[in-house]
Design an enzyme around this catalytic site. Structure first.
Site, short mmCIF file in Angstrom:
data_model
loop_
_atom_site.label_atom_id
_atom_site.label_comp_id
_atom_site.label_asym_id
_atom_site.label_seq_id
_atom_site.Cartn_x
_atom_site.Cartn_y
_atom_site.Cartn_z
N GLY B 320 0.84 -1.21 0.00
CA GLY B 320 0.00 0.00 0.00
C GLY B 320 0.86 1.24 0.00
N SER B 321 0.37 2.28 0.66
CA SER B 321 1.00 3.60 0.56
C SER B 321 2.40 3.66 1.15
CB SER B 321 0.12 4.63 1.27
OG SER B 321 -1.15 4.63 0.67
#
Lengths: 188, 599
Positions: B320-321
């Site tokens: 993810g981020s």
């Protein structure tokens, strides 16, 4: 043996008829009177050359080993035997000492080895016990809600700067300090 | 002495001086008879001596020449013993010498009822208080077989001594070593465990099996008549005591705090599992590696097999981020952006039939033009898509491969997973691949690999190898051997990594993550990724939340990654769930590792 060989030397002197007649020359021996000389039946020379031809009856003569001067090689052998027996004695003593020390050292080694083994085991157990206590303390600390370390309860100290001039300064001050105890008491 | 010399000259009484004894025989007369007898005696004695000497000589020949080999062999059999001393398995200690795994001496008790000299009831009565077993169960056991019944294992030495003091026939105590993990579950998934046969089955116990288990050598010794070992001749190495220890890079003080924090969070969010990694960015040494739930290696048989692995090392997830700073570094390194480049945050965009939008699009909408700090601060997916689209797709794929996404990081734990990234053909085939990769989805890697990539950003661009083994040390802690030098690969320039770190720090300061610690600047990034469904697509409500942080920014020391898998509840974001965990870990690490403030 050498001593006993020497003991024959006065005997040889006695064999000489001329010396027999002048016993006073050898004052060390309590020589018998001339008439008693015939009693020295064991003397071999006495058997062959009668000292007193006017002896009333022939005395029974017993054989006596002829005494010659001991040859050099025999003296050497005797000396060798004597010295070798001393050496042998020393060697036997040395062997006994070495053997007993060897047995003793082995015994000591075995004991020391067993002691070392046991100490190593104890060391091992101690380190284990320490680790278990350490873990126990950690678990207890958690249970009693002790705060984990954080920057707010940590003090960072600035390391004091190293000044190159500080060294000669302290070197200069040290002699003055060494005089100080003369003026001020140390106990405080 | 002089007197004694004279004595032979005195007449002998037995020589017949007494005239009454009649005419004495001359020596020549009586000599022949005596000589005859003397000669025969002499011959006899001589013969005995000669025979004796001959016999001795013969025996000597028999012993030395004929039977020499046989006798030497016989003597060897009697005096020489072959010992295979059982050496305990080597200890595992942490960086401060705290024992994590060690062998201890225990005893197994066997009963042979056929050899009991007293009734079994009496034996059971005497053993009951020592074994902590009731009389009935012991009697039942005795009735099972006539011999070879194991009554207990892992008896401590004290109990074993008490049992041998009973002097009962038919009982046998066998000395053996048993592995003990004094820290219990604190470091279990790293250290692993050994089975009943002393074979490592998980963790470092498994991978370092050959080094932890000392070679059992056969030693040839001489035994004296009393059974004592004689030091001569002694095999080489008999005296040497194997006190080698495997020293890890982990710090148990930090590991304890970290595990405690993760346990609390896991309980709070009812997450499926979680992990925290604390790594020194300068050399890749791990100071803490924690996975939850875990197991107690002292009682491994009571736990599920799935817990024996460190999932931070073995399992893949979509980062993810938290992967966004890596993409920023790739773009900077490729020269397609500069620190002041602005990116277009359209809030939502469609690539082929896939819709990509920001996590807060419904609330905020499109943000418009954003600089790097704001892209990271708001974790703008569309801004990142804009960033990645400035790169040639092939160039982007090559850069990802250069980071070793699909390679193992090389830690010493078993079953390390290699990341998955679509091959170049598939990656180029659809523009959505590069777009999803820009915000950390569509590919997977291990949490450890992600920590390694962030360490590279923090340390000036070097891809350090994460490792747990510091050195082999002796019992005093003196190093004996270090592992082979680990290869370093430079993936970013120092300039690139400095810019990314500063942008991360600025975004962290501006974001809601409570990372403001006085005197310390922290470069962090949160991540909230939807979990991929095995049937394709992503679950809406099943997430992996994570937070990664490097600090202090001016002289980075540590990278900390916290990942929680499938947390439940409200407001589940990396910033809200894992951010506070990382903050607490940083607090503890500053105090425990003594990291001084920069301001």
């Amino acid at each position: 043996m050498i001593a006993s060989a020497r003991s024959f030397t006065p005997d040889r002197r006695l064999q000489s008829p001329t010396r027999m007649t002048s016993p006073s020359r050898n004052g060390r021996y309590s020589r018998p009177a001339p008439e008693q000389i015939g009693n020295v039946v064991a003397h071999p020379t006495a058997n062959r050359k009668t000292i007193a031809p006017d002896s009333p009856q022939p005395r029974p003569l017993t054989p006596f080993p002829e005494r010659h001067s001991i040859p050099f090689w025999l003296r050497c052998l005797i000396a060798l035997k004597h010295s070798s027996s001393i050496v042998t004695f020393c060697l036997v003593v040395a062997v006994l000492i070495v053997y007993s020390s060897m047995v003793g050292i082995q015994q000591e080694w075995t004991n020391a080895y067993q002691k070392r083994q046991s100490l190593q085991r104890q060391l091992h157990e101690l380190s284990m016990a320490r680790a278990q206590i350490d873990n126990h303390l950690g678990v207890e600390a958690k249970r009693s809600n002790l705060q984990p370390p954080s920057p707010s309860n940590t003090i960072f100290l600035e390391p004091s700067p190293i000044e190159p001039k500080a060294v000669p300064a302290s070197a200069q001050s040290s002699p003055t300090f060494s005089h100080a105890p003369a003026n001020m008491p140390l106990g405080y | 002495m002089t007197d004694s010399k004279v004595t032979p000259l005195h007449p002998r009484k037995h020589s017949g001086v007494d005239p009454a004894a009649g005419p004495p025989r001359t020596p020549r007369e009586r000599h022949p008879a005596r000589t005859k007898l003397g000669n025969s005696r002499l011959v006899l004695v001589w013969a005995i001596l000669v025979l004796g000497m001959g016999g001795l000589g013969l025996n000597l020949y028999r012993l030395q020449a004929i039977g020499a080999d046989r006798l030497a062999e016989q003597a060897q059999k009697q005096q020489q013993v072959y010992m295979r001393p059982y050496v305990p398995r080597r200890q595992i200690v942490d960086r401060n010498g705290r024992v994590l795994a060690s062998d201890r001496l225990v005893y197994a008790l066997y009963a042979h009822p056929s050899q009991f000299k007293i009734p079994p009831v009496e034996v059971a009565d005497r053993l009951t208080p020592l074994l902590d077993r009731d009389r009935r169960s012991l009697l039942d056991k005795f009735s099972q077989h006539r011999s070879g019944l194991r009554l207990a294992h892992n008896l401590p030495e004290n109990t074993a001594n008490q049992i041998s003091a009973l002097k009962l026939d038919g009982l046998e105590l066998i000395r053996q070593y048993s592995r003990l993990y004094p820290q219990q579950e604190l470091v279990s998934e790293v250290v692993g465990y050994v089975d009943v046969d002393h074979q490592g089955q998980a963790g470092l116990e498994y991978t370092q099996q050959d080094l932890l288990e000392p070679k059992i050598r056969t030693l040839r010794l001489r035994r004296a008549g009393n059974g004592a070992l004689v030091p001569d001749p002694m095999s080489e190495g008999f005296i040497d005591f194997d006190d080698k220890q495997l020293q890890l890079t982990l710090d148990m003080r930090l590991q304890r705090v970290v595990r405690s924090l993760l346990k609390e969070s896991l309980a709070k969010y009812q997450a499926k599992r979680g992990t925290i990694i604390v790594m020194d960015v300068r050399d890749g040494s791990l100071l803490a590696l924690v996975c939850e739930p875990t197991f107690d290696p002292n009682q491994y048989f009571n736990y599920d097999v799935g817990l024996f692995k460190s999932w931070a090392v073995t399992d893949l997830y979509e980062p993810g981020s938290t992967f966004k700073p890596v993409n920023v570094a790739i773009a900077l390194e490729a020269g397609v952006i500069n620190p002041n480049t602005l990116f277009n945050d359209r809030g939502k965009l469609k690539i082929e039939h896939w819709e990509i939008k920001n996590h807060d699009y419904d609330a905020v909408g499109a943000r418009g033009r954003l600089d790097l700090v704001r892209v990271l601060q708001h974790s703008s997916n569309t801004g990142m898509v804009d960033l990645v689209q400035r790169l040639n797709v092939q160039q982007y794929h090559e850069a990802l491969m250069n980071l070793g996404i699909t390679e193992r990081a090389g830690i010493e734990l078993p079953g390390e997973g290699a990341g998955q990234l679509k091959d170049l053909k598939k990656f180029i085939a659809s523009p959505v691949e590069a777009a999803t990769t820009s915000f950390g989805q569509g590919f997977s890697l291990t949490p450890l690999k992600l920590a390694q990539l962030h360490a590279a950003i923090a340390n000036g661009g070097k891809l350090v190898r994460p490792h747990l083994i510091r050195a082999w040390v002796d019992s005093q802690g003196n190093p004996l051997a270090y592992p082979e030098p680990r290869p370093l690969k430079t993936v970013f320039s120092e300039e690139t990594s400095r810019i990314v770190l500063e942008k991360m720090a600025a975004s962290t300061r501006a974001s809601g993550a409570k990372m403001n610690i006085r005197g310390y600047s922290v470069a962090g990034k949160s991540g909230t990724a939807q979990k991929a469904s095995p049937t394709g697509g992503y679950y809406e409500d099943i997430k992996v939340v994570s937070f990664v942080a490097s600090f202090p920014v001016n002289d980075p020391r540590l990278v900390i990654l916290a990942v929680l898998d499938e947390p439940k509840g409200e407001d589940l974001y990396g910033t809200t769930v894992t951010g506070p965990i990382v903050r607490s870990v940083i607090d503890a690490a500053i105090a425990i590792e003594g990291i001084p403030p920069s301001q």
